[in-house]
Design a protein around this motif. Structure first.
Motif, PDB file in Angstrom:
ATOM      1  N   SER A  87     -16.318 -21.351 -25.736  1.00  0.00           N
ATOM      2  CA  SER A  87     -15.170 -20.367 -25.899  1.00  0.00           C
ATOM      3  C   SER A  87     -15.705 -19.110 -25.581  1.00  0.00           C
ATOM      4  O   SER A  87     -16.653 -18.611 -26.219  1.00  0.00           O
ATOM      5  CB  SER A  87     -14.386 -20.711 -27.247  1.00  0.00           C
ATOM      6  N   THR A  88     -14.977 -18.083 -25.124  1.00  0.00           N
ATOM      7  CA  THR A  88     -15.406 -16.574 -24.920  1.00  0.00           C
ATOM      8  C   THR A  88     -14.475 -15.956 -25.867  1.00  0.00           C
ATOM      9  O   THR A  88     -14.443 -14.763 -25.768  1.00  0.00           O
ATOM     10  CB  THR A  88     -15.133 -16.121 -23.406  1.00  0.00           C
ATOM     11  N   GLY A 145      -9.584 -20.663 -30.034  1.00  0.00           N
ATOM     12  CA  GLY A 145     -10.921 -20.245 -29.810  1.00  0.00           C
ATOM     13  C   GLY A 145     -12.005 -21.337 -30.301  1.00  0.00           C
ATOM     14  O   GLY A 145     -13.157 -21.249 -30.236  1.00  0.00           O
TER      15      GLY A 145
HETATM   16  N1  ATP Z   1      -6.602 -19.032 -17.721  1.00  0.00           N
HETATM   17  C1  ATP Z   1      -7.839 -18.597 -17.827  1.00  0.00           C
HETATM   18  N2  ATP Z   1      -8.411 -17.238 -17.196  1.00  0.00           N
HETATM   19  C2  ATP Z   1      -9.496 -17.020 -17.660  1.00  0.00           C
HETATM   20  N3  ATP Z   1     -10.259 -17.657 -18.491  1.00  0.00           N
HETATM   21  C3  ATP Z   1     -10.062 -18.949 -18.852  1.00  0.00           C
HETATM   22  C4  ATP Z   1      -8.656 -19.360 -18.762  1.00  0.00           C
HETATM   23  N4  ATP Z   1      -8.518 -20.563 -19.126  1.00  0.00           N
HETATM   24  C5  ATP Z   1      -9.604 -20.681 -20.008  1.00  0.00           C
HETATM   25  N5  ATP Z   1     -10.686 -19.665 -19.706  1.00  0.00           N
HETATM   26  C6  ATP Z   1     -12.199 -19.762 -19.981  1.00  0.00           C
HETATM   27  O1  ATP Z   1     -12.610 -21.046 -20.425  1.00  0.00           O
HETATM   28  C7  ATP Z   1     -12.705 -20.970 -21.891  1.00  0.00           C
HETATM   29  C8  ATP Z   1     -12.494 -22.324 -22.478  1.00  0.00           C
HETATM   30  O2  ATP Z   1     -11.287 -22.559 -22.569  1.00  0.00           O
HETATM   31  P1  ATP Z   1     -10.557 -23.502 -23.606  1.00  0.00           P
HETATM   32  O3  ATP Z   1      -8.828 -23.611 -23.571  1.00  0.00           O
HETATM   33  O4  ATP Z   1     -11.123 -24.921 -23.651  1.00  0.00           O
HETATM   34  O5  ATP Z   1     -11.142 -22.855 -24.969  1.00  0.00           O
HETATM   35  P2  ATP Z   1     -10.501 -21.460 -25.665  1.00  0.00           P
HETATM   36  O6  ATP Z   1      -9.065 -21.146 -25.114  1.00  0.00           O
HETATM   37  O7  ATP Z   1     -11.535 -20.588 -25.656  1.00  0.00           O
HETATM   38  O8  ATP Z   1     -10.193 -22.046 -27.174  1.00  0.00           O
HETATM   39  P3  ATP Z   1      -9.156 -23.373 -27.707  1.00  0.00           P
HETATM   40  O9  ATP Z   1      -8.205 -23.649 -26.380  1.00  0.00           O
HETATM   41  O10 ATP Z   1      -9.812 -24.132 -28.350  1.00  0.00           O
HETATM   42  O11 ATP Z   1      -8.099 -22.149 -28.646  1.00  0.00           O
HETATM   43  C9  ATP Z   1     -12.288 -19.881 -22.547  1.00  0.00           C
HETATM   44  O12 ATP Z   1     -12.934 -19.223 -23.735  1.00  0.00           O
HETATM   45  C10 ATP Z   1     -12.268 -18.906 -21.441  1.00  0.00           C
HETATM   46  O13 ATP Z   1     -13.589 -18.277 -21.421  1.00  0.00           O
END
Ligand code: ATP
Ligand code: MG
Lengths: 139, 108
Positions: free
Chosen positions: A94-95, A106
């Motif tokens: 996660s970023t 996150g």
């Molecule tokens: N629509 C998007 N645009 C830009 N970056 C994205 C997008 N969706 C996901 N990411 C990137 O991919 C990463 C992983 O996404 P993921 O949904 O698995 O985790 P998260 O959103 O960080 O945490 P969580 O979904 O568990 O609350 C994100 O932290 C982000 O860096």
């Protein structure tokens, strides 16, 4: 059954209302008589995609199409894009910022949840241009 | 056991109970929303210290039977009203999640 279509504009600024489109989709699928198991998978996939657009991409659009044999969800944004999709797909990656963590997001589980909940997940993304995610759940 | 019966047996504080007859079939504890979304089952009681509006959306979509805020957590402003509208039962307990979870498990 005719193809049933829903369109949503997802507001990027509002964390509080995040998830509204997913709740609306769930309600519609229930009205259409879709099974609970399929509703659940669509709810998870759609919610994670919707939240990602709010948190990572300042909002976007969602289009849901219900066919006799499948449900197709297309989420499109003009956010920063995903530089390394393989990395982003990893559980725990996660970023998200501290502020976002404090709201319960996150964990890096959203994209893995989307993959697990759908029969097909396609991610088209370009850094600086945006991200388009297409998910198919078969009935 | 209905959520209302559970709340009485555990002496929970009722924040709102729009669906008192909802059947409790299990439980899940977690504060990271994507874990809850992916793991909590329909009919679970969800124990959390998260207090914001997103809890209501996750509870709706994961179809949990009720949310119990533990550690004495109270929902943020506007959360109760939203939960009423979305038919989400909310309770609070002064105890920590492990203690509340153990009590819920003993009732099931
Ligand atoms: N629509 C998007 N645009 C830009 N970056 C994205 C997008 N969706 C996901 N990411 C990137 O991919 C990463 C992983 O996404 P993921 O949904 O698995 O985790 P998260 O959103 O960080 O945490 P969580 O979904 O568990 O609350 C994100 O932290 C982000 O860096
Ligand atoms: Mg996410």
């Amino acid at each position: 059954m005719d193809v049933f279509r829903l369109h949503f504009d997802i507001d990027g600024g509002s964390f509080a209302s995040a998830g509204n489109a997913s709740v609306e989709v769930k309600k519609t699928l229930r009205q259409l008589g879709v099974s609970n198991a399929v509703i659940r998978r669509c709810s998870i996939a759609m919610y994670e995609g919707e939240i990602n657009m709010v948190i990572h991409a300042d909002g976007g659009t969602a289009d849901v199409e219900v066919y006799p044999d499948r449900i197709v969800m297309v989420l499109e944004d003009h956010g920063p894009g995903i530089p390394d999709v393989e990395l982003a797909m990893k559980e725990g990656y996660s970023t998200a910022t501290e502020q976002i963590h404090n709201m319960g997001f996150g964990a890096g589980m959203g994209l893995p949840n989307m993959k697990r909940s759908s029969d097909d997940l396609k991610i088209e993304t370009k850094v600086g241009v945006g991200t388009k995610i297409t998910m198919v759940v078969r009935l | 056991m209905t959520v209302h019966e559970m709340a009485e047996k555990l002496s929970l504080q009722t924040i709102c109970e729009p669906d008192p007859d909802r059947e409790v079939t299990g439980g899940y504890t977690g504060d990271l929303l994507s874990w809850v979304m992916g793991r909590a089952q329909s009919g679970d009681v969800w124990l959390t210290i998260m207090s914001n509006q997103n809890v209501v959306a996750v509870a709706t979509l994961a179809d949990t039977a009720a949310v119990i805020f533990t550690e004495g957590v109270q929902p943020d402003a506007g959360v109760r009203e939203l939960a009423e509208k979305k038919d989400v039962n909310l309770y609070s307990s002064p105890d920590h999640s492990f203690a509340v979870g153990a009590k819920v498990a003993a009732l099931l």
